[in-house]
Design a protein around this motif. Structure first.
Motif, PDB file in Angstrom:
ATOM      1  N   GLU A 174      27.874 -17.735  -2.450  1.00  0.00           N
ATOM      2  CA  GLU A 174      26.762 -18.071  -1.562  1.00  0.00           C
ATOM      3  C   GLU A 174      26.020 -16.799  -1.161  1.00  0.00           C
ATOM      4  O   GLU A 174      26.558 -15.959  -0.448  1.00  0.00           O
ATOM      5  N   LEU A 175      24.800 -16.676  -1.648  1.00  0.00           N
ATOM      6  CA  LEU A 175      23.956 -15.573  -1.198  1.00  0.00           C
ATOM      7  C   LEU A 175      23.363 -15.937   0.157  1.00  0.00           C
ATOM      8  O   LEU A 175      23.083 -17.112   0.424  1.00  0.00           O
ATOM      9  N   GLU A 176      23.201 -14.938   1.010  1.00  0.00           N
ATOM     10  CA  GLU A 176      22.555 -15.146   2.305  1.00  0.00           C
ATOM     11  C   GLU A 176      21.363 -14.208   2.411  1.00  0.00           C
ATOM     12  O   GLU A 176      21.327 -13.147   1.785  1.00  0.00           O
ATOM     13  N   ARG A 177      20.393 -14.605   3.219  1.00  0.00           N
ATOM     14  CA  ARG A 177      19.183 -13.816   3.398  1.00  0.00           C
ATOM     15  C   ARG A 177      18.750 -13.876   4.852  1.00  0.00           C
ATOM     16  O   ARG A 177      19.140 -14.773   5.600  1.00  0.00           O
ATOM     17  N   VAL A 178      17.940 -12.880   5.194  1.00  0.00           N
ATOM     18  CA  VAL A 178      17.346 -12.834   6.535  1.00  0.00           C
ATOM     19  C   VAL A 178      15.857 -12.575   6.371  1.00  0.00           C
ATOM     20  O   VAL A 178      15.418 -11.986   5.380  1.00  0.00           O
ATOM     21  N   PRO A 179      15.068 -13.009   7.346  1.00  0.00           N
ATOM     22  CA  PRO A 179      13.638 -12.697   7.288  1.00  0.00           C
ATOM     23  C   PRO A 179      13.421 -11.184   7.296  1.00  0.00           C
ATOM     24  O   PRO A 179      14.129 -10.437   7.965  1.00  0.00           O
ATOM     25  N   ASN A 180      12.444 -10.744   6.543  1.00  0.00           N
ATOM     26  CA  ASN A 180      12.113  -9.324   6.449  1.00  0.00           C
ATOM     27  C   ASN A 180      11.245  -8.938   7.647  1.00  0.00           C
ATOM     28  O   ASN A 180      10.076  -9.304   7.709  1.00  0.00           O
ATOM     29  N   PRO A 181      11.784  -8.177   8.595  1.00  0.00           N
ATOM     30  CA  PRO A 181      10.992  -7.810   9.768  1.00  0.00           C
ATOM     31  C   PRO A 181       9.887  -6.798   9.476  1.00  0.00           C
ATOM     32  O   PRO A 181       9.037  -6.545  10.321  1.00  0.00           O
ATOM     33  N   GLN A 182       9.881  -6.224   8.266  1.00  0.00           N
ATOM     34  CA  GLN A 182       8.863  -5.257   7.865  1.00  0.00           C
ATOM     35  C   GLN A 182       8.037  -5.811   6.699  1.00  0.00           C
ATOM     36  O   GLN A 182       7.596  -5.055   5.818  1.00  0.00           O
ATOM     37  N   SER A 183       7.795  -7.108   6.690  1.00  0.00           N
ATOM     38  CA  SER A 183       7.134  -7.739   5.546  1.00  0.00           C
ATOM     39  C   SER A 183       5.683  -7.318   5.377  1.00  0.00           C
ATOM     40  O   SER A 183       5.090  -7.569   4.325  1.00  0.00           O
ATOM     41  N   ASP A 184       5.123  -6.623   6.354  1.00  0.00           N
ATOM     42  CA  ASP A 184       3.751  -6.132   6.231  1.00  0.00           C
ATOM     43  C   ASP A 184       3.674  -4.786   5.503  1.00  0.00           C
ATOM     44  O   ASP A 184       2.596  -4.259   5.275  1.00  0.00           O
ATOM     45  N   VAL A 185       4.848  -4.254   5.101  1.00  0.00           N
ATOM     46  CA  VAL A 185       4.921  -2.964   4.421  1.00  0.00           C
ATOM     47  C   VAL A 185       5.557  -3.182   3.048  1.00  0.00           C
ATOM     48  O   VAL A 185       6.591  -3.841   2.940  1.00  0.00           O
ATOM     49  N   ALA A 186       4.961  -2.609   2.009  1.00  0.00           N
ATOM     50  CA  ALA A 186       5.558  -2.659   0.677  1.00  0.00           C
ATOM     51  C   ALA A 186       6.511  -1.476   0.538  1.00  0.00           C
ATOM     52  O   ALA A 186       6.105  -0.321   0.671  1.00  0.00           O
ATOM     53  N   TYR A 187       7.782  -1.772   0.297  1.00  0.00           N
ATOM     54  CA  TYR A 187       8.794  -0.728   0.149  1.00  0.00           C
ATOM     55  C   TYR A 187       9.852  -1.204  -0.832  1.00  0.00           C
ATOM     56  O   TYR A 187       9.983  -2.398  -1.104  1.00  0.00           O
ATOM     57  N   CYS A 188      10.609  -0.264  -1.369  1.00  0.00           N
ATOM     58  CA  CYS A 188      11.634  -0.563  -2.362  1.00  0.00           C
ATOM     59  C   CYS A 188      13.016  -0.541  -1.712  1.00  0.00           C
ATOM     60  O   CYS A 188      13.325   0.349  -0.925  1.00  0.00           O
ATOM     61  N   VAL A 189      13.838  -1.519  -2.062  1.00  0.00           N
ATOM     62  CA  VAL A 189      15.245  -1.572  -1.665  1.00  0.00           C
ATOM     63  C   VAL A 189      16.071  -1.422  -2.933  1.00  0.00           C
ATOM     64  O   VAL A 189      15.772  -2.065  -3.945  1.00  0.00           O
ATOM     65  N   ARG A 190      17.091  -0.584  -2.891  1.00  0.00           N
ATOM     66  CA  ARG A 190      17.951  -0.366  -4.054  1.00  0.00           C
ATOM     67  C   ARG A 190      19.394  -0.694  -3.696  1.00  0.00           C
ATOM     68  O   ARG A 190      19.911  -0.253  -2.684  1.00  0.00           O
ATOM     69  N   PHE A 191      20.025  -1.459  -4.577  1.00  0.00           N
ATOM     70  CA  PHE A 191      21.461  -1.700  -4.516  1.00  0.00           C
ATOM     71  C   PHE A 191      22.070  -1.123  -5.789  1.00  0.00           C
ATOM     72  O   PHE A 191      21.570  -1.371  -6.887  1.00  0.00           O
ATOM     73  N   THR A 192      23.145  -0.366  -5.626  1.00  0.00           N
ATOM     74  CA  THR A 192      23.840   0.217  -6.758  1.00  0.00           C
ATOM     75  C   THR A 192      25.277  -0.279  -6.738  1.00  0.00           C
ATOM     76  O   THR A 192      25.959  -0.164  -5.719  1.00  0.00           O
ATOM     77  N   ALA A 193      25.702  -0.846  -7.857  1.00  0.00           N
ATOM     78  CA  ALA A 193      27.074  -1.338  -7.990  1.00  0.00           C
ATOM     79  C   ALA A 193      27.719  -0.606  -9.169  1.00  0.00           C
ATOM     80  O   ALA A 193      27.668  -1.077 -10.304  1.00  0.00           O
ATOM     81  N   PRO A 194      28.327   0.568  -8.909  1.00  0.00           N
ATOM     82  CA  PRO A 194      28.849   1.384 -10.005  1.00  0.00           C
ATOM     83  C   PRO A 194      30.157   0.874 -10.600  1.00  0.00           C
ATOM     84  O   PRO A 194      30.605   1.403 -11.610  1.00  0.00           O
ATOM     85  N   GLU A 195      30.755  -0.155  -9.989  1.00  0.00           N
ATOM     86  CA  GLU A 195      32.050  -0.654 -10.473  1.00  0.00           C
ATOM     87  C   GLU A 195      31.996  -2.152 -10.755  1.00  0.00           C
ATOM     88  O   GLU A 195      32.956  -2.875 -10.521  1.00  0.00           O
ATOM     89  N   PHE A 196      30.863  -2.636 -11.266  1.00  0.00           N
ATOM     90  CA  PHE A 196      30.721  -4.057 -11.588  1.00  0.00           C
ATOM     91  C   PHE A 196      31.649  -4.411 -12.749  1.00  0.00           C
ATOM     92  O   PHE A 196      31.774  -3.649 -13.711  1.00  0.00           O
TER      93      PHE A 196
END
Length: 153
Positions: free
Chosen positions: A25-47
């Motif tokens: 089950e993935l969960e999400r929350v509203p983006n409180p900074q949705s008026d700004v374009a920015y990058c989010v990075r997730f790194t999973a080095p042990e997948f």
């Protein structure tokens, strides 16, 4: 003030690793900074996942970049989703693209890319790359920083 985190069920709870990606089950929350374009990075080095033919483990270094729209993925739920592949049999390409497509369907981001840098089995590394469209020109999107295979580590 509204608590945008009030609907989260996994964060801060004793949560078991899902049996499969479909059960995760993935969960999400509203983006409180949705008026700004920015990058989010997730790194999973042990997948990890399993070869669907031999049952042997496959290992990858995943890098997921996205420019959020109205939603942010909650990181514990993402960690549990990625961990659910540990006992899942699928080829590298299927695992990588399935993860990206589920995130796109769930979050409806402005843009998303995934790099699946798979460690070799049988002497051949298989790297899988996908993105939703053109890289945004108004957002800093750094290089994923994973060199071509030469004995990764």
């Amino acid at each position: 003030m509204e608590n945008i985190y009030g609907d989260l069920r996994q964060l801060g709870s004793d949560t078991r690793l899902p049996e499969s990606p479909e059960a995760a089950e993935l969960e999400r929350v509203p983006n409180p900074q949705s008026d700004v374009a920015y990058c989010v990075r997730f790194t999973a080095p042990e997948f990890t996942s399993l070869c669907p033919m031999t049952g042997q483990p496959d290992f990858a270094h995943l890098v997921i970049d996205y420019v959020p729209g109205g939603w942010l993925v909650e990181s514990k739920s993402l960690k549990l989703y990625l961990g659910s592949f540990r006992n899942h049999g699928a080829f590298h390409e299927d695992c990588t693209i399935s993860i990206a497509r589920r995130l796109v369907d769930f979050l409806d981001p402005q843009w998303l890319r995934i790099g699946g840098y798979w460690y070799p089995r049988g002497g051949i590394p298989i790297d899988v790359f996908w993105q939703t469209g053109q890289t945004p020109s108004d957002v800093w999107i750094p290089d994923q920083g994973v060199p071509p295979y030469r004995g990764r580590g």
